[in-house]
Design a protein around this motif. Sequence first.
Motif, PDB file in Angstrom:
ATOM      1  N   PHE A  23       1.964  -0.717 -10.851  1.00  0.00           N
ATOM      2  CA  PHE A  23       1.713  -1.643  -9.746  1.00  0.00           C
ATOM      3  C   PHE A  23       1.575  -0.885  -8.430  1.00  0.00           C
ATOM      4  CE2 PHE A  23       3.828  -5.621 -11.772  1.00  0.00           C
ATOM      5  CZ  PHE A  23       2.734  -5.761 -12.601  1.00  0.00           C
ATOM      6  N   PHE A  24       2.371   0.165  -8.256  1.00  0.00           N
ATOM      7  CA  PHE A  24       2.274   0.964  -7.041  1.00  0.00           C
ATOM      8  C   PHE A  24       0.913   1.649  -6.960  1.00  0.00           C
ATOM      9  CE2 PHE A  24       2.869   4.948  -4.700  1.00  0.00           C
ATOM     10  CZ  PHE A  24       3.280   4.430  -3.484  1.00  0.00           C
ATOM     11  N   VAL A  29      -4.518   2.032  -4.530  1.00  0.00           N
ATOM     12  CA  VAL A  29      -5.981   1.943  -4.645  1.00  0.00           C
ATOM     13  C   VAL A  29      -6.513   0.900  -3.674  1.00  0.00           C
ATOM     14  CG1 VAL A  29      -7.837   1.219  -6.195  1.00  0.00           C
ATOM     15  CG2 VAL A  29      -6.111   2.819  -6.993  1.00  0.00           C
ATOM     16  N   SER A  30      -5.819  -0.208  -3.569  1.00  0.00           N
ATOM     17  CA  SER A  30      -6.218  -1.247  -2.628  1.00  0.00           C
ATOM     18  C   SER A  30      -6.120  -0.763  -1.187  1.00  0.00           C
ATOM     19  CB  SER A  30      -5.353  -2.490  -2.820  1.00  0.00           C
ATOM     20  OG  SER A  30      -5.644  -3.449  -1.840  1.00  0.00           O
ATOM     21  N   LEU A  35      -8.827   1.134   3.694  1.00  0.00           N
ATOM     22  CA  LEU A  35      -9.061   2.121   4.751  1.00  0.00           C
ATOM     23  C   LEU A  35     -10.530   2.525   4.825  1.00  0.00           C
ATOM     24  CD1 LEU A  35      -5.914   4.398   4.401  1.00  0.00           C
ATOM     25  CD2 LEU A  35      -6.464   2.829   6.261  1.00  0.00           C
ATOM     26  N   LEU A  36     -11.174   2.661   3.678  1.00  0.00           N
ATOM     27  CA  LEU A  36     -12.603   2.979   3.687  1.00  0.00           C
ATOM     28  C   LEU A  36     -13.421   1.850   4.312  1.00  0.00           C
ATOM     29  CD1 LEU A  36     -13.019   4.679   0.214  1.00  0.00           C
ATOM     30  CD2 LEU A  36     -13.259   5.739   2.456  1.00  0.00           C
ATOM     31  N   VAL A  37     -13.077   0.615   4.006  1.00  0.00           N
ATOM     32  CA  VAL A  37     -13.789  -0.519   4.601  1.00  0.00           C
ATOM     33  C   VAL A  37     -13.546  -0.563   6.106  1.00  0.00           C
ATOM     34  CG1 VAL A  37     -13.898  -3.044   4.665  1.00  0.00           C
ATOM     35  CG2 VAL A  37     -13.817  -1.855   2.478  1.00  0.00           C
ATOM     36  N   TRP A  53      -4.590  -9.073   3.167  1.00  0.00           N
ATOM     37  CA  TRP A  53      -4.838  -8.880   1.735  1.00  0.00           C
ATOM     38  C   TRP A  53      -3.814  -7.927   1.135  1.00  0.00           C
ATOM     39  CZ3 TRP A  53      -6.603 -10.161  -2.776  1.00  0.00           C
ATOM     40  CH2 TRP A  53      -6.741  -9.195  -3.753  1.00  0.00           C
ATOM     41  N   ASN A  54      -3.597  -6.789   1.786  1.00  0.00           N
ATOM     42  CA  ASN A  54      -2.643  -5.807   1.258  1.00  0.00           C
ATOM     43  C   ASN A  54      -1.213  -6.342   1.294  1.00  0.00           C
ATOM     44  OD1 ASN A  54      -4.415  -3.734   0.486  1.00  0.00           O
ATOM     45  ND2 ASN A  54      -4.632  -3.109   2.614  1.00  0.00           N
ATOM     46  N   GLY A  55      -0.879  -7.096   2.315  1.00  0.00           N
ATOM     47  CA  GLY A  55       0.454  -7.705   2.370  1.00  0.00           C
ATOM     48  C   GLY A  55       0.664  -8.719   1.255  1.00  0.00           C
ATOM     49  N   CYS A  56      -0.345  -9.565   1.028  1.00  0.00           N
ATOM     50  CA  CYS A  56      -0.245 -10.561  -0.055  1.00  0.00           C
ATOM     51  C   CYS A  56      -0.218  -9.885  -1.422  1.00  0.00           C
ATOM     52  CB  CYS A  56      -1.400 -11.541   0.033  1.00  0.00           C
ATOM     53  SG  CYS A  56      -1.301 -12.637   1.457  1.00  0.00           S
TER      54      CYS A  56
END
Length: 99
Positions: A23-24, A29-30, A35-37, A53-56
């Motif tokens: 999961f980590f 990866v997310s 960061l790329l976006v 998104w990353n927090g959720c």
Amino acid sequence: MRSYEVYRNIRKGALIWGLPLSFFALLMVSVVASLLVIIFSFSLIVVVLLFLWNGCLFIGLNKMNGKTHLLNFIRVFPKSISNKKDNILNHVEDQYLQV
């Protein structure tokens, strides 16, 4: 000087930020994709949406980690390992118990 506790729950599995390694890795990866976006888009809305998104995703993965029955797969390894002679009846019983 700082003191550290001995990690005694190693058999429960390694945890990073309260997540198992798989999961980590998914979370990282997310984060890297986000960061790329962010680098290639200069919009404040995109930055805020990716932060949410990353927090959720982190919260969702923590909830999934607590509920192991969501990812319940059939066991690959036997319950016990023994040197006794193999008996075909044990395999038949185990097959019906796994379903």
